[in-house]
Design an enzyme around this catalytic site. Sequence first.
Site, PDB file in Angstrom:
ATOM      1  N   GLY A 187       0.749  -1.012  -0.080  1.00 26.80           N
ATOM      2  CA  GLY A 187      -0.152   0.016  -0.006  1.00 26.80           C
ATOM      3  C   GLY A 187       0.924   1.215   0.546  1.00 26.80           C
ATOM      4  O   GLY A 187       0.033   2.325   0.470  1.00 26.80           O
ATOM      5  N   GLU A 190       0.857   3.473  -5.428  1.00 26.16           N
ATOM      6  CA  GLU A 190      -0.485   3.135  -6.301  1.00 26.16           C
ATOM      7  C   GLU A 190      -0.606   2.495  -6.660  1.00 26.16           C
ATOM      8  O   GLU A 190       0.938   2.070  -7.614  1.00 26.16           O
ATOM      9  CB  GLU A 190      -0.367   4.915  -6.458  1.00 26.16           C
ATOM     10  CG  GLU A 190      -0.614   6.260  -5.706  1.00 26.16           C
ATOM     11  CD  GLU A 190      -2.127   5.891  -4.661  1.00 26.16           C
ATOM     12  OE1 GLU A 190      -2.756   5.878  -5.179  1.00 26.16           O
ATOM     13  OE2 GLU A 190      -1.412   6.905  -3.764  1.00 26.16           O
ATOM     14  N   ASP A 201       6.009  13.944  -7.563  1.00 18.15           N
ATOM     15  CA  ASP A 201       5.232  13.854  -5.544  1.00 18.15           C
ATOM     16  C   ASP A 201       6.785  15.121  -4.746  1.00 18.15           C
ATOM     17  O   ASP A 201       5.896  15.733  -4.492  1.00 18.15           O
ATOM     18  CB  ASP A 201       5.457  12.869  -5.337  1.00 18.15           C
ATOM     19  CG  ASP A 201       4.273  12.881  -3.732  1.00 18.15           C
ATOM     20  OD1 ASP A 201       3.693  13.236  -3.119  1.00 18.15           O
ATOM     21  OD2 ASP A 201       5.506  12.821  -2.274  1.00 18.15           O
ATOM     22  N   LYS A 205       6.790  19.060  -3.439  1.00 15.16           N
ATOM     23  CA  LYS A 205       7.346  19.135  -2.028  1.00 15.16           C
ATOM     24  C   LYS A 205       8.403  19.967  -2.194  1.00 15.16           C
ATOM     25  O   LYS A 205       8.290  21.137  -1.177  1.00 15.16           O
ATOM     26  CB  LYS A 205       7.741  17.900  -1.338  1.00 15.16           C
ATOM     27  CG  LYS A 205       6.093  17.196  -1.146  1.00 15.16           C
ATOM     28  CD  LYS A 205       6.881  15.775  -0.599  1.00 15.16           C
ATOM     29  CE  LYS A 205       5.909  14.792   0.071  1.00 15.16           C
ATOM     30  NZ  LYS A 205       6.007  13.127   0.141  1.00 15.16           N
TER      31      LYS A 205
HETATM   32  N1  HSE Z   1       2.566   9.150  -2.200  1.00 11.56           N
HETATM   33  C1  HSE Z   1       3.754  10.023  -1.028  1.00 11.56           C
HETATM   34  C2  HSE Z   1       5.040   9.199  -0.638  1.00 11.56           C
HETATM   35  C3  HSE Z   1       3.223  10.159   0.872  1.00 11.56           C
HETATM   36  O1  HSE Z   1       5.539   7.798  -1.128  1.00 11.56           O
HETATM   37  O2  HSE Z   1       6.149   9.980   0.204  1.00 11.56           O
HETATM   38  C4  HSE Z   1       2.022  11.822   0.506  1.00 11.56           C
HETATM   39  O3  HSE Z   1       3.392  13.015   0.252  1.00 11.56           O
END
Ligand code: HSE
Length: 424
Positions: A187, A190, A201, A205
């Site tokens: 999990g 995705e 992602d 950030k």
């Molecule tokens: N999908 C992100 C990660 C978490 O794997 O760090 C939410 O930003």
Amino acid sequence: MKKVGVAILGLGVVGGGTYRILTEHREFYQATQAIDINIESVLEPNGKKLKELGVPKELIAHNIAEVVCDPDVNLVVECIGGVEAAREYVLDVLYSGKTVVTSNKELIAKYYHELERTAKRHNAGLYFEASCVGGVPILRTLLDGVQSNRITSMMGIINGTTNYILTKMTEEGASYGEALREAQRLGYAEADPDADVEGFDAAYKLSVLSSLAFHTKVPYTKVLREGITDVAAEDIERGKALGYRLKMLAIAKQSETGVEVRVHPAFIKKEHPLASVSGSNNAVFLTGDSVGDLMLYGKGAGDLPTGSAIVSDILYAASRSEPRYSTFKNNANPDKDIKFVTDFASAYYMRLSVTDKTGVLSKIAAIFGKNNISILELLQTPENDGATVVIVTHETHEAAVKNAVTKLNASEIAKVEAVLRVVS
Ligand code: HSE
């Protein structure tokens, strides 16, 4: 006692964690901070989620208008994810003068300027600690803890999924595909893993973090972004033998030359504190001109860690008499006088397949020399039909390396199989 009426939009992982914390800690916040946070309303179309969390019927809203018009709600937590619907909802909430707390990094990376402009016009707060590095209080650290510093650099592992995959490849020799499948089973990743493994992602950030750290707009489109999908287990293994660990790093620097922002896999010495950040954990290592080096470490995702960041924002908003806004001109584009460095300095790891005959190494060395690249380490391993040569360079420039790679590939003697940056 200060009273805050909260609405939560979306009861997924983060919204659900927020709901639980607010429900379970209400008396604790009353007793310790004289703040009474009451959940007034929840907008979540999935009845199963509402049932799982035991949300009372009278709290269930049916549309955003109900939330916006509710006079008892003065702060809205946005956890619906996605961008366009979230943007509409958040703008509606800000127009009504209510404060927004969000965990949505893509929304902030893409629309911070527009959302903040609207928030200012309506004297509403806009807080987003949870958008970057989950439960790790990195924004508060930048804005309050080290605000006395000029931040010169930040280097972080700010995506847990890619850190999990690279850790699995490093510790178990798994291939990228095997490690990804395991991350999906657990999990972390995705079904469509692109946002994480291609570095989107982390780039969102980093855009948010570096804007706050450097007091200047750093659009996410300026972040050089490379994912981990082409990383070979062989290079992780060869790097390990040389004393390195491969990490998906987010790097931001500010100097007289300009601002440099990039997200890509890179080797780092195994003694560096970031090298031991394993599994899905996150960390940010930053350097300020007064404080020196500082590292924050913790969980970058998950219901309660991210909920922790959201609830801290709610308490922070409740304890202020005026909203807090950015320290820089928050336009869609950066100031014209901000330079973004693209030909940045780095050391490099290269793996070449070569034909094993007299003079090959001297020809390779000549190509490096012509490009002003100095070799730090060189290791040759014989193979059946030639040899593998691994070279680690001293610090050089990206453009020089690209040029050397083109020349090597055009030669009859070598093929560049892998190039990875090395944090020097
Ligand atoms: N999908 C992100 C990660 C978490 O794997 O760090 C939410 O930003």
